[in-house]
Design an enzyme around this catalytic site. Structure first.
Site, mmCIF file in Angstrom:
data_model
loop_
_atom_site.group_PDB
_atom_site.id
_atom_site.type_symbol
_atom_site.label_atom_id
_atom_site.label_comp_id
_atom_site.label_asym_id
_atom_site.label_seq_id
_atom_site.Cartn_x
_atom_site.Cartn_y
_atom_site.Cartn_z
ATOM 1 C CG PHE A 194 -56.110 30.477 -34.885
ATOM 2 C CD1 PHE A 194 -56.648 31.358 -35.811
ATOM 3 C CD2 PHE A 194 -56.088 29.118 -35.191
ATOM 4 C CE1 PHE A 194 -57.140 30.905 -37.031
ATOM 5 C CE2 PHE A 194 -56.583 28.659 -36.409
ATOM 6 C CZ PHE A 194 -57.113 29.551 -37.325
ATOM 7 C CG PHE A 245 -66.089 30.368 -33.425
ATOM 8 C CD1 PHE A 245 -67.122 30.413 -32.497
ATOM 9 C CD2 PHE A 245 -66.180 29.450 -34.467
ATOM 10 C CE1 PHE A 245 -68.245 29.600 -32.613
ATOM 11 C CE2 PHE A 245 -67.288 28.637 -34.597
ATOM 12 C CZ PHE A 245 -68.320 28.714 -33.670
#
Lengths: 173, 556
Positions: A78, A76
């Protein structure tokens, strides 16, 4: 088919309104230069380590004021954002000076994610197998949330990053 | 209250045993609809509380916010809407054709499939194997029972369509050369549209998601399965909406003491929905990287076309309502509004639903407006929008309709009519507050479908919008509780009352003057299919030969 005159007037107004809306949309595209995401490339999520530009992940300054970023969304977070300690917490965060133009390429390692950046017109899906390309010039100083806005699993709500835009000429912390 | 008072039976088919058996089955199918609405609504209350900072998910037996949201979406957007459509548009078909539905067996099958679907899907979700939300996007994967449950619910609608069509065929044999009665025409075209639309998710689930869930398929192309989902996903909103339109156009004017102006116009509207509902789906995928710009643009135009029949609806209904109001003695510019029977919840619920729907339609047009979509996509604006449409235009209409439908199906008078009277007002107030909070939050980049109270990035500036959302949601919940008290009371303790007839509106300009070509349903189905092939064919072809890209993932 008999239709009352009033109905014809109403429908004519309706059609005129819809036509006006379409013209306004065209203006937003051709005059304000706002664009929807379009096909950029197809990739294999298993082979990103050897696929441009994801073989070189993260933020790179090409020249002063022009950066590029290769982002891999995953459950979860970037990938590509540096992990920074802020107030005792680890946060995915990049710092750039005001006036920086960043061209992003994003894809997903696993499931469908999304990226929406607060204060900008960036809003795109990030889909395994597809590359999303988007660009923005961060003129205003401030903190911009980068939020995953597509449900990607039960920790979806922790998936975010930040772009901190500093005053032009300020020294990075 | 006039719309619930009994009109003596006209000695029509409805008195026969066969017809009454069917009423029994329809009644149980409607109960499934109410049960779904109740469960979905209760989870909605949990979500409202979460916005206000109270997390009661574990107490409710739901592991997390997303499991709750899956229950909410599946029970309301699939189970509640499908079972209501199956019930209502079967009833309207037989009423309009003045004969029992051709197969009581198929009627029962449809109801049993709905029951099976609800049980299987609920079990799958509550046992933790389906935290995938109502959109179940691959490669998130649910257990097989979830997909099988969804398939059962879809097939229940196909069975309903078959029953409508064989009843129509039998009616045509007995009534050669006659125009299809308008109420049946609208009911059947709705199901024809949905049948074609449902093929997208049918292929997605049967060819990809269910095999994947059973271990028969390793990998999937998520961009492609998303296209299949939204092939059905936009048209499904018309499958939700059109039963409400059937009531508004063809039953409500009668209950108001008015008439519809033109038969032909209503046929035209429903034919437009049949042919244009599906080739619009890509407007849900404006921000998808894998879809070419020219196809997003074509679907933009198709979407603006499908807005047109709702504009026609607005005028037609307003003129029918004004005519009825003036016939009741309303004078002046607004007198006709005041004299409408606002005290009758069958009427007030539908009038409020229509008014709120104007906001729903406007926000929908904004979502569809291509570049504007980048402002709102996947933000809280979106649920703000759809609680005004499916959440009110449809759900509030269903509640208003239930106030005559339940007495009709049970032969009992409405229980606690005073509660029924205020229920629609409370609902409309609640949803307006709710949607206002969601819309304002969404415009400030608050995401949708997110356990926002647990988000580390939760902004203080979003707080007021979440509070409004929570308060609105709780007001809607109270309204829902009132609704269920009235309905349960009617079913179990309502005083016996004469059944009456399903009201059916008349038109000033009748079917003789409306173009005969409208009734050639097979022709319009062909047109619908051609438009779908045009709007989706080239997009889908670029994904062939099909190539799995990524493995399935457990959402947890």
């Amino acid at each position: 088919m008999q239709i009352e005159r009033l109905e014809k007037v109403f429908l004519a107004i309706g059609v005129a309104f819809l036509t006006f809306a379409l013209i306004a949309i065209a203006a937003s595209v051709f005059m304000s230069n706002i664009h929807l995401p379009r096909p950029e490339a197809r990739v294999n999520p298993r082979e990103l380590a050897s696929t441009e530009p994801f073989n070189n992940p993260g933020f790179h300054e090409l020249e002063p004021g022009k950066w590029e970023a290769a982002i891999t969304a995953f459950r979860f977070g970037f990938g590509g954002f540096p992990s920074v300690e802020v107030d005792g917490q680890r946060v995915s965060q990049i710092e750039v000076p005001a006036g920086t133009e960043i061209t992003f390429h994003a894809t997903s390692l696993d499931v469908i994610h999304g990226i929406m950046i607060e204060g900008t017109d960036i809003n795109t899906m990030v889909i395994p197998g597809e590359v999303s390309k988007f660009r923005f010039t961060f003129n205003e100083p401030g903190t911009y949330l980068v939020i995953c806005h597509e449900y990607c699993g039960t920790q979806h709500h922790v998936m975010y990053a930040r772009i901190v835009v500093t005053e032009a000429g300020a020294v990075a912390a | 209250m006039s719309s619930i008072a009994a009109t003596p039976e006209s000695g029509s088919f409805a008195r026969t045993d066969a017809a009454l058996d069917q009423v029994g089955i329809l009644r149980w199918h409607l109960y499934l609809s109410f049960i779904s609405l109740a469960i979905g609504g209760l989870v909605g209350a949990l979500q409202a509380l979460e916005r206000l900072g109270y997390n009661l998910y574990s107490e409710a037996g739901l592991d997390n916010y997303y499991r709750g949201l899956t229950v909410h979406g599946v029970t309301l957007a699939i189970a509640f809407t499908f079972t209501f459509g199956n019930t209502f548009l079967s009833l309207t078909t037989r009423r309009a054709l003045d004969r029992p539905l051709q197969s009581t067996g198929l009627l029962a099958l449809s109801m049993l499939l709905s029951l099976a679907g609800i049980v299987l899907a609920s079990y799958a979700i509550l046992s933790g194997t389906a935290d995938v939300l109502f959109t179940f996007y691959a490669p998130l994967q649910a257990g097989p029972l979830f997909y099988i449950g969804a398939v059962c619910l879809v097939i229940s609608t196909w069975v309903t369509l078959v029953n409508q069509l064989i009843t129509l065929a039998a009616w045509r044999k007995d009534n050669p050369g006659e125009r299809i009665p308008l109420l049946a025409f609208a009911s059947i075209t709705t199901y024809l549209m949905w049948f074609i639309a449902s093929l997208g998710i049918a292929v997605e689930v049967l060819a990809f998601l269910l095999p994947g869930s059973l271990g028969l398929l390793d990998k999937v192309d998520p961009q492609f399965t998303r296209i299949l989902f939204w092939f059905s996903g936009h048209a499904i909103v018309y499958f939700w909406l059109l039963p409400a339109y059937v009531s508004w156009y063809l039953i409500f004017p009668k209950q108001l003491g008015g008439k519809l102006y033109s038969d032909g116009l209503v046929r035209f509207v429903f034919v437009l929905f049949l042919i244009f509902s599906i080739p619009t789906g890509l407007h849900h995928q404006y921000t998808d990287p894998g879809i070419p710009i020219q196809w997003k643009t074509i679907h933009l135009f198709m979407t603006f076309i499908i807005f047109f029949p709702s504009l026609i609806t607005a005028f037609t209904l307003m003129s029918a309502i004004e005519t009825a109001g003036r016939a009741k003695g309303g004078k002046g510019l607004f007198g006709w509004i005041r004299v409408l029977p606002w005290h009758d919840p069958v009427i007030s619920g539908q009038l409020l639903a229509m008014l709120v729907f104007m906001l729903g339609g406007a926000t929908g047009l904004i979502n569809a407006s291509y570049t504007l979509n980048k402002v709102v996509h996947n933000t809280a604006y979106i649920p703000g929008h759809f609680h005004l449409t499916v959440g009110t235009a449809v759900a509030l209409t269903v509640m208003a309709v239930s106030y005559w439908l339940v007495p009709y199906l049970t032969g009992r008078a409405l229980f606690a009519p005073g509660m029924a009277k205020i229920q629609p007002w409370l609902y409309a107030i609640g949803v307006l507050i709710f949607s206002f909070g969601q819309i304002q939050g969404g415009l400030r980049w608050m995401p949708r479908r997110t356990a926002i109270d647990d988000a580390p990035y939760l902004l203080d500036s979003w707080h007021i919008w979440n509070v409004l959302t929570g308060i609105g949601g709780l007001v809607m919940t109270v309204s829902g509780v009132l609704f269920f008290i009235v309905i349960a009371g009617t079913i179990f303790a309502g005083a016996p009352a004469e059944r009456g007839e399903v009201p059916m509106a008349e038109t000033v300009i009748g079917p003789k003057q409306s173009a005969a070509i409208f009734d050639r349903l097979s022709f319009w189905v062909v047109v619908a299919v051609v438009l779908v092939l045009f709007a989706y064919g080239p997009v889908i072809i670029q994904y062939l030969p099909w190539n799995g890209v990524t493995p399935f993932t457990d959402p947890i």
